[in-house]
Each structure stands twice: as C-alpha cells, then as structure tokens.
Design an enzyme around this catalytic site. Sequence first.
Site, PDB file in Angstrom:
ATOM      1  N   GLU A  35       3.059  -4.853   2.211  1.00  0.00           N
ATOM      2  CA  GLU A  35       2.370  -4.398   3.422  1.00  0.00           C
ATOM      3  C   GLU A  35       2.577  -5.368   4.581  1.00  0.00           C
ATOM      4  O   GLU A  35       2.764  -4.954   5.721  1.00  0.00           O
ATOM      5  CB  GLU A  35       0.867  -4.207   3.154  1.00  0.00           C
ATOM      6  CG  GLU A  35       0.537  -3.033   2.263  1.00  0.00           C
ATOM      7  CD  GLU A  35       0.997  -1.696   2.851  1.00  0.00           C
ATOM      8  OE1 GLU A  35       1.100  -1.575   4.082  1.00  0.00           O
ATOM      9  OE2 GLU A  35       1.260  -0.773   2.058  1.00  0.00           O
ATOM     10  N   TYR A 118      -6.427  -2.641   8.411  1.00  0.00           N
ATOM     11  CA  TYR A 118      -5.365  -1.797   7.880  1.00  0.00           C
ATOM     12  C   TYR A 118      -4.849  -2.322   6.531  1.00  0.00           C
ATOM     13  O   TYR A 118      -4.770  -1.594   5.540  1.00  0.00           O
ATOM     14  CB  TYR A 118      -4.229  -1.711   8.912  1.00  0.00           C
ATOM     15  CG  TYR A 118      -2.908  -1.389   8.296  1.00  0.00           C
ATOM     16  CD1 TYR A 118      -2.627  -0.091   7.910  1.00  0.00           C
ATOM     17  CD2 TYR A 118      -1.966  -2.383   8.058  1.00  0.00           C
ATOM     18  CE1 TYR A 118      -1.430   0.212   7.297  1.00  0.00           C
ATOM     19  CE2 TYR A 118      -0.775  -2.100   7.451  1.00  0.00           C
ATOM     20  CZ  TYR A 118      -0.504  -0.799   7.074  1.00  0.00           C
ATOM     21  OH  TYR A 118       0.665  -0.512   6.460  1.00  0.00           O
ATOM     22  N   ASP A 136      -2.761   3.277  10.317  1.00  0.00           N
ATOM     23  CA  ASP A 136      -1.750   2.521  11.055  1.00  0.00           C
ATOM     24  C   ASP A 136      -1.136   3.454  12.105  1.00  0.00           C
ATOM     25  O   ASP A 136      -1.610   4.588  12.296  1.00  0.00           O
ATOM     26  CB  ASP A 136      -0.685   1.940  10.108  1.00  0.00           C
ATOM     27  CG  ASP A 136       0.188   3.009   9.487  1.00  0.00           C
ATOM     28  OD1 ASP A 136      -0.140   4.212   9.614  1.00  0.00           O
ATOM     29  OD2 ASP A 136       1.215   2.657   8.883  1.00  0.00           O
TER      30      ASP A 136
END
Length: 352
Positions: A35, A118, A136
Amino acid sequence: MVRQITTKLADWYRRSNQQLPWRGIRDPYAIWLSEVMLQQTRVSTVIGYWNRFIDKYPDAQSLAAAGLDEVLELWAGLGYYSRCRNLHQAAKMIVTDHDGQFPRDPEQVRKLPGIGEYTTAAICSIAFGEPLAVIDGNVQRVLCRYLGIDGDPRRGDAKHSVHEAADAALDCDHPGDHNQAMMDLGRSICTPRSPACQICPLGNGCVARASGEPTRWPQPRPKRATEEQWWAAAVVMQGQQVLTWEGDGELLAGHRGPPLARLAGPGIHAEKMADRELRRFGIEGATLLGHGDRFRHAITHRRLQIYPLVYQFTGEIPEAATTIPIEEGGRLPALHRKSLAAARKLLLEEPR
Ligand code: SF4
C-alpha cells in the site's frame, strides 16, 4: 442504488482475479508495504520493488534492524522518499512498542508514521477483516461517477457524500476483497481519462455513463496558480565527497542534500545567499570553484530554477553533515540529484 455496487463488484472481482504478488496474502506487513509503495506509483513499477523488499526484509524486525541508508538504497528510483523513511521508522516502532507484531487495532495502526486513514483501512480490512471502507482517489472517482456526485470529492458536501456512499457500499463480510475490487476498478477500468464503460461491471445504473460524458466526474479542485521561484544549491565538495545536510527550509525539508537558498529573482545574489546558507550549516571559508549549469525543476505548484554553485572545503566537517561520493547521489531526491549532476559536469570540464 449504492448497495448494487456491492454485489456487482464482488462478482467482477471473483472473475477478474488480478495477478499481483501481494494478492491473497493476509500478512499485514506485506500488505502495508504494497500500500505504501502503491501511493503515487504505478502497479507495474511497484511489483519489482515489492518483491525485492520482501526478499530482503521479510518482516518488521528485519526492516527495523537495517540501516536507513541501506533501505533507501533499495527504494532508490521509487520516489517520494519520505514514504521510505516513515516505513523504516514505523518498523522500529512496531518492534519497540508492539513486540514486533503488527498492531490489529486501527487506532494503533493509525499512529504509525506515514499511515493515514486510507492505509489504515486498507491494511486492517485486508489483513484482519475490519469493516473499514478504503477511500483513495480511485474510489472517489468511481463513486462520483456512478452516483453523479457533484463538487470536489476532497472537501465539503461532496466529500461527505463519497464517505457515506463508500460506507454504505462496503461488503462487511468481505471488506478486504471489496476494497481491493473498488481500487482495482478505478485503476484498470474507471480510469481518469478514458473509462472503459462498455466492460465496466457498474455500467448499468452509472450516472456518468448515462450522461455520455463520464469524465465530467469527479469535478476538479480549483487549480492553484503556479509560482516561479529561484534557488541556489550549494554543492560543497571535500575531495570527491559531497557534504549533505537534512533540509529544514521550505524546500525539501527532511531530505538530505546540498543546502538550498532562496533567491529574490533569477540568479540574484546567488553567491551571497548560498554563502549565508552555508554559514548557517557551519561552513565558513569554502572556495567557490564555479557555477554549474542552471536547471529547471517542478515541485507541485512551484516552477523552480536552480543555480548550482560548487565549492571545495578543506575544513572540519560539521557534525550534522554527512558525506557521500559525488557519483552516488542516486538515492537523493531528484532536485538534489540534478544539482550533483551539474556539479560533476563542472568538475569534469574544469579539473582542478
Ligand atoms: S460505467 Fe464508466 S463511468 Fe461508470 S463506473 Fe464504470 S467505468 Fe466508471
């Protein structure tokens, strides 16, 4: 209408089954790494970096035990180096504050450096099944288009509507798969400039598609005016080593590199301003070897012109400075790399 997203996406995700090395993994460390790398970076670029990182640092302990310079070297080329620094610092916190185990509690995850809403939602939903919706840029785009949400989705009413829709659409039984499906859809089908509506699983019922102008959403935020700025970069050499400091000004704060001094206009008092900045960093009496080629560089809304000045310094190196061989500037941010390249060119042209 929102709930239809849940079932349509689940079917599509099962069928599309994108082959990514971190897909299907439940290890929060490996998910976190993917991520962080995926922020601002294409999937195709991330795959190689992710594989190399996982090979060398398979868990938070091995990452925390490594030196920052070594980690930055493996990161070189991926850009946005603060991500790497935060990753390293967070790995150390996981070791010291959480006995080396990635925390499960979203509140604790959010406290780690470089992890915001996020990334917390992504890690906790995929690794631990927490019912948290990821929002996002991809998810914002899909929801704004599907529901026809007007306004800037990053603020005000539009932001509120996107959050409400994301929560309502979340598949609480499979939040990780749902979040990944939303992000995949935004990345691969509902792309910013050319959404492939004819193959989109959300095609039926999508407001943007029905309008015939799907790219009208999301509505862009008002553009910030670009600002022209002029800076001197003071490249101080000691032999073939360049002295670097951690920047503490308005440009590249927190990044190591040559000191930067803002100028009032194109080249105005570049030597005087660079000298003043060098004194601030503890360098006095350096000999100016010459001016490197001026170059341009853009950072967000700023268009910069950089005037590299190259010095030789034989005195004692201040404690806060570190040295690197001039040809090894590859792990520095792009602006500093360019300054070093200009200095190298000058030194090769005018050997002393
Ligand atoms: S139908 Fe088109 S605009 Fe609507 S979500 Fe799918 S790709 Fe995006």
